[in-house]
Design a protein around this motif. Sequence first.
Motif, PDB file in Angstrom:
ATOM      1  N   ASN A 358       1.011  -1.006   0.049  1.00 23.08           N
ATOM      2  CA  ASN A 358       0.126   0.262   0.000  1.00 23.08           C
ATOM      3  C   ASN A 358       0.851   1.345   0.096  1.00 23.08           C
ATOM      4  O   ASN A 358       0.353   2.264  -0.466  1.00 23.08           O
ATOM      5  CB  ASN A 358      -0.948  -0.160   1.183  1.00 23.08           C
ATOM      6  N   THR A 359       2.033   1.103   0.555  1.00 24.50           N
ATOM      7  CA  THR A 359       2.957   2.374   0.578  1.00 24.50           C
ATOM      8  C   THR A 359       3.886   2.711  -0.570  1.00 24.50           C
ATOM      9  O   THR A 359       3.995   3.861  -0.950  1.00 24.50           O
ATOM     10  CB  THR A 359       3.821   2.384   1.981  1.00 24.50           C
ATOM     11  N   ARG A 364       2.479   2.610  -8.010  1.00 19.89           N
ATOM     12  CA  ARG A 364       3.357   2.762  -8.896  1.00 19.89           C
ATOM     13  C   ARG A 364       3.217   1.731 -10.051  1.00 19.89           C
ATOM     14  O   ARG A 364       4.046   1.817 -10.986  1.00 19.89           O
ATOM     15  CB  ARG A 364       4.839   2.508  -8.234  1.00 19.89           C
ATOM     16  N   ILE A 365       2.179   0.730  -9.872  1.00 23.10           N
ATOM     17  CA  ILE A 365       1.893  -0.163 -10.725  1.00 23.10           C
ATOM     18  C   ILE A 365       1.061   0.392 -11.705  1.00 23.10           C
ATOM     19  O   ILE A 365      -0.242   0.719 -11.267  1.00 23.10           O
ATOM     20  CB  ILE A 365       1.857  -1.514 -10.127  1.00 23.10           C
ATOM     21  N   GLN A 366       1.420   0.363 -13.392  1.00 24.30           N
ATOM     22  CA  GLN A 366       0.443   0.947 -14.171  1.00 24.30           C
ATOM     23  C   GLN A 366       0.119  -0.027 -15.230  1.00 24.30           C
ATOM     24  O   GLN A 366      -1.270  -0.314 -15.558  1.00 24.30           O
ATOM     25  CB  GLN A 366       1.091   2.084 -14.728  1.00 24.30           C
ATOM     26  N   TRP A 368       0.617  -3.375 -14.967  1.00 22.49           N
ATOM     27  CA  TRP A 368       0.640  -4.957 -14.675  1.00 22.49           C
ATOM     28  C   TRP A 368      -0.748  -4.978 -13.888  1.00 22.49           C
ATOM     29  O   TRP A 368      -1.274  -3.932 -13.180  1.00 22.49           O
ATOM     30  CB  TRP A 368       1.820  -5.313 -13.860  1.00 22.49           C
ATOM     31  N   ASP A 369      -1.267  -6.155 -13.851  1.00 20.56           N
ATOM     32  CA  ASP A 369      -2.322  -6.725 -12.997  1.00 20.56           C
ATOM     33  C   ASP A 369      -2.107  -6.507 -11.585  1.00 20.56           C
ATOM     34  O   ASP A 369      -0.994  -7.263 -10.957  1.00 20.56           O
ATOM     35  CB  ASP A 369      -2.780  -8.060 -13.459  1.00 20.56           C
ATOM     36  N   LYS A 370      -2.697  -5.614 -10.910  1.00 22.96           N
ATOM     37  CA  LYS A 370      -2.366  -5.553  -9.385  1.00 22.96           C
ATOM     38  C   LYS A 370      -2.527  -6.719  -8.594  1.00 22.96           C
ATOM     39  O   LYS A 370      -1.995  -6.987  -7.736  1.00 22.96           O
ATOM     40  CB  LYS A 370      -3.207  -4.252  -8.919  1.00 22.96           C
ATOM     41  N   ALA A 371      -3.517  -7.552  -8.681  1.00 24.28           N
ATOM     42  CA  ALA A 371      -3.751  -8.493  -7.956  1.00 24.28           C
ATOM     43  C   ALA A 371      -2.840  -9.748  -8.162  1.00 24.28           C
ATOM     44  O   ALA A 371      -2.370 -10.265  -7.207  1.00 24.28           O
ATOM     45  CB  ALA A 371      -5.203  -9.219  -8.547  1.00 24.28           C
ATOM     46  N   THR A 372      -2.282  -9.765  -9.339  1.00 21.87           N
ATOM     47  CA  THR A 372      -1.146 -10.602  -9.765  1.00 21.87           C
ATOM     48  C   THR A 372      -0.001 -10.155  -8.971  1.00 21.87           C
ATOM     49  O   THR A 372       0.758 -10.944  -8.353  1.00 21.87           O
ATOM     50  CB  THR A 372      -1.094 -10.779 -11.223  1.00 21.87           C
ATOM     51  N   MET A 373       0.289  -8.620  -9.127  1.00 24.15           N
ATOM     52  CA  MET A 373       1.370  -8.280  -8.316  1.00 24.15           C
ATOM     53  C   MET A 373       1.493  -8.542  -6.945  1.00 24.15           C
ATOM     54  O   MET A 373       2.385  -8.784  -6.220  1.00 24.15           O
ATOM     55  CB  MET A 373       1.660  -7.019  -8.788  1.00 24.15           C
ATOM     56  N   GLU A 374       0.169  -8.448  -6.332  1.00 21.26           N
ATOM     57  CA  GLU A 374       0.347  -8.571  -4.794  1.00 21.26           C
ATOM     58  C   GLU A 374       0.407 -10.001  -4.323  1.00 21.26           C
ATOM     59  O   GLU A 374       1.053 -10.286  -3.406  1.00 21.26           O
ATOM     60  CB  GLU A 374      -1.209  -8.127  -4.367  1.00 21.26           C
ATOM     61  N   TYR A 375      -0.139 -10.805  -5.203  1.00 19.88           N
ATOM     62  CA  TYR A 375       0.266 -12.351  -5.009  1.00 19.88           C
ATOM     63  C   TYR A 375       1.532 -12.662  -5.111  1.00 19.88           C
ATOM     64  O   TYR A 375       2.107 -13.358  -4.448  1.00 19.88           O
ATOM     65  CB  TYR A 375      -0.614 -13.333  -5.841  1.00 19.88           C
TER      66      TYR A 375
END
Length: 466
Positions: A358-359, A364-366, A368-375
């Motif tokens: 979150n910080t 900063r992720i534009q 890429w799929d955010k859910a995939t990056m979080e996993y």
Amino acid sequence: MSETLALTGIGPPDKELKEHKLKTYKVTVTSDDDTHQTSNGVPPYDPHAHRILEHPTNNSETLIHLLKGSLGTGILAMPNAFYNSGLLVGTVGTILIGILCTYCLHVLIRSQYILCKRLREPILSYPDSMKYALQNGPSFLRFGVPLSALIVDGFLITYQLGICCVYIMFIGSSIKQVLDMYIEPMDERYYMIMLLLPLIAINLIRNLKLLAPFSQLANIITFVGLGIVLWYVFTDLPPISSRPLVGEPRKYTLFVGTTLFALEAVGVVLALENNMKTPASFGGTTGVLNVGMTAITLMYVAVGFFGYVKYGQEAKGSITLNLPELDLLAQAVKLIFAVAIFITYALQAYVAVDIIWNTYMKKRIQNWDKATMEYGLRVSVVLVTFVLAVSIPRLELFISLFGALCLSVLGIAFPALIEICVLWPEDDFGPFRYVLWKDILLIIIGVLALVLGTYISVQDIVRSFN
């Protein structure tokens, strides 16, 4: 576990709005008088009155959370801490460290309250508190403003990941002691490898509500397990005179690191105060913090003292590892603690992921799929802690290392630095500026604990391989 409270309170206010308010509002604040007017005529602001909480906790619930959060790997490591200090030094030292940690928490909470009044915000995070304190502090410290939040977050993340490493070692060692009685003995690293996929799976849970039932189960079995451990400790207890009162001076830093790891819970304490229905009741002579920390310190002294009397120089990084290996009840205790710590691993890793994602990553992720990056981040956190735990499986030394490395700064030095910066504009340091000199002394103590504790812990880790 109380660690989850850090993630359920009000989020930090908008950054630009806070920076604007910091420049606009200047408040003269003392501990006894909140009636001062701001320079632009705006009425005094009480942060406590503006907190909007969905499920605030009362004083009793907050105290229970504080006590509950203390019964983990920290208290189980106290007999080993007393082995490094001796009975007398350990008892006096634990009490003094408990007093020091409690006082520094008061300093931090009081300083955050003053900052919140100046910003007219109900809550500030720890990193933001450091940043906005430095902005109005001594001019020679303002060079650190751009990196201050990153540094605080760095120590918080390192500490959380350190806890995760300790948890993996604890679970692997506990399972090994039990299964070695029934199958061909194996290195504990193999048991840690078997944990990898389950740890990844539980860390992929993004919703804390799904972890809540498991957290309550962990709390229950932890209390039950600790009761059984104490039964073993007080059964056939050797005479107190059989253990030395003073330990080897070189190992005192290991004692300090372990005790800081066990007693210092700055993130949990701030979260509890932020989620209270009556946060003004948290401080004070008979407030929740003093009552809770007094009870916790006494519990830690008792477990460390009698655990060391019971097991002496054989006291291990967790007292559960000293229980009889062939006793079925002892085996059950080791397994239920392993289950409880496994569940708590997900909560500790969640805190680190929450800060990083979150910080620093989410905005900063534009492309890429955010859910995939979080996993991917969640898997990476598990892999980093797993590789470190498997590479250096030294439970008691890691506990001391991360206590000295992170909590000496987060729990002692940083609160003192924040207080100096908060009081600096008004030069409100009391007669002979005693508050300033007191805070400088605390910073020196924190830095010394950081440097000496980290150096000796790393040195002992290296020696353990020779």
